[in-house]
Design a protein around this motif. Structure first.
Motif, mmCIF file in Angstrom:
data_model
loop_
_atom_site.group_PDB
_atom_site.id
_atom_site.type_symbol
_atom_site.label_atom_id
_atom_site.label_comp_id
_atom_site.label_asym_id
_atom_site.label_seq_id
_atom_site.Cartn_x
_atom_site.Cartn_y
_atom_site.Cartn_z
ATOM 1 N N LEU A 83 -4.357 -38.832 -67.542
ATOM 2 C CA LEU A 83 -5.426 -37.911 -67.393
ATOM 3 C C LEU A 83 -6.012 -38.383 -65.998
ATOM 4 C CD1 LEU A 83 -6.931 -37.255 -70.608
ATOM 5 C CD2 LEU A 83 -5.397 -35.794 -69.322
ATOM 6 N N SER A 84 -6.147 -37.448 -65.049
ATOM 7 C CA SER A 84 -6.915 -37.869 -63.709
ATOM 8 C C SER A 84 -8.459 -38.086 -63.983
ATOM 9 C CB SER A 84 -6.809 -36.983 -62.666
ATOM 10 O OG SER A 84 -7.415 -35.673 -63.157
ATOM 11 N N THR A 85 -8.729 -37.813 -65.296
ATOM 12 C CA THR A 85 -10.435 -37.725 -65.435
ATOM 13 C C THR A 85 -10.620 -39.086 -66.283
ATOM 14 O OG1 THR A 85 -9.956 -36.561 -67.355
ATOM 15 C CG2 THR A 85 -10.882 -35.449 -65.528
ATOM 16 N N SER A 86 -9.769 -39.906 -66.505
ATOM 17 C CA SER A 86 -9.948 -41.132 -67.468
ATOM 18 C C SER A 86 -9.335 -42.472 -66.536
ATOM 19 C CB SER A 86 -9.031 -40.921 -68.493
ATOM 20 O OG SER A 86 -9.516 -40.250 -69.472
ATOM 21 N N GLU A 87 -10.098 -43.567 -66.756
ATOM 22 C CA GLU A 87 -9.877 -44.928 -66.438
ATOM 23 C C GLU A 87 -9.735 -45.660 -67.525
ATOM 24 O OE1 GLU A 87 -11.320 -48.301 -63.220
ATOM 25 O OE2 GLU A 87 -12.338 -46.494 -63.578
ATOM 26 N N VAL A 88 -8.828 -46.195 -67.839
ATOM 27 C CA VAL A 88 -8.660 -47.513 -68.915
ATOM 28 C C VAL A 88 -8.904 -48.743 -68.308
ATOM 29 C CG1 VAL A 88 -7.301 -48.570 -70.813
ATOM 30 C CG2 VAL A 88 -6.934 -46.088 -70.212
#
Length: 163
Positions: free
Chosen positions: A88-93
């Motif tokens: 997802l472009s809206t998440s950063e793990v």
């Protein structure tokens, strides 16, 4: 007016004690500033066990506790969550680890940030997956990104005390 604000719950940020949640199989400690909310989820995949909201108006945090009802391991849940959020472009793990807490519980941990498209608000998430007595649990601690240090502190209290 100040008395009304203090009496309404802002004063709860001074409460440094902890409470213990138990469903009869597993338990964990959490900061005393949280209140239990009722938000039922019971579908074919998960059942919500508990939901807590912090009483601090300016530093909201949430704790979501659920049981997994499918035949999936904590590692598979962690990997599935990481995979979905990395795509997802809206998440950063930020990190994904396997750790054993002081009580000997192996916990699959994910720390990530998520930006919600509706309002652009960035949130901080700490998610734990673990198995006790053949039951796979998930605990998510999350809230506004600006509150990430308190969210991490709450998550650490929970991680250390899961048994």
């Amino acid at each position: 007016m100040i008395f009304v604000i203090l009496a309404s719950g802002c004063i709860s940020s001074f409460n440094t004690g902890t409470r213990t949640f138990s469903d009869g199989v597993m338990s964990f400690d959490y900061p005393g500033i949280f209140n239990t909310e009722t938000q039922e989820i019971n579908n074919s995949k998960i059942q919500r066990v508990a939901y807590f909201v912090s009483g601090d108006l300016f530093n909201k945090q949430y704790i979501n506790v659920f049981k997994n009802k499918t035949d999936i391991s904590p590692v598979e849940l962690r990997d599935e969550t990481v995979s979905k959020n990395r795509n997802l472009s809206t998440s950063e793990v930020l990190s994904s680890t396997t750790e054993t807490n002081p009580n000997g519980i192996v916990v699959e941990t994910i720390r990530m940030t998520i930006v919600y498209n509706e309002n652009g608000e960035k949130t901080s998430h700490n998610v734990f997956y673990f198995k006790i007595n053949d039951t796979v649990y998930g605990i998510g601690v999350y809230g506004p990104y600006s509150n990430r240090e308190k969210i991490t502190s709450t998550a650490n209290i929970i991680f250390q005390s899961i048994k």
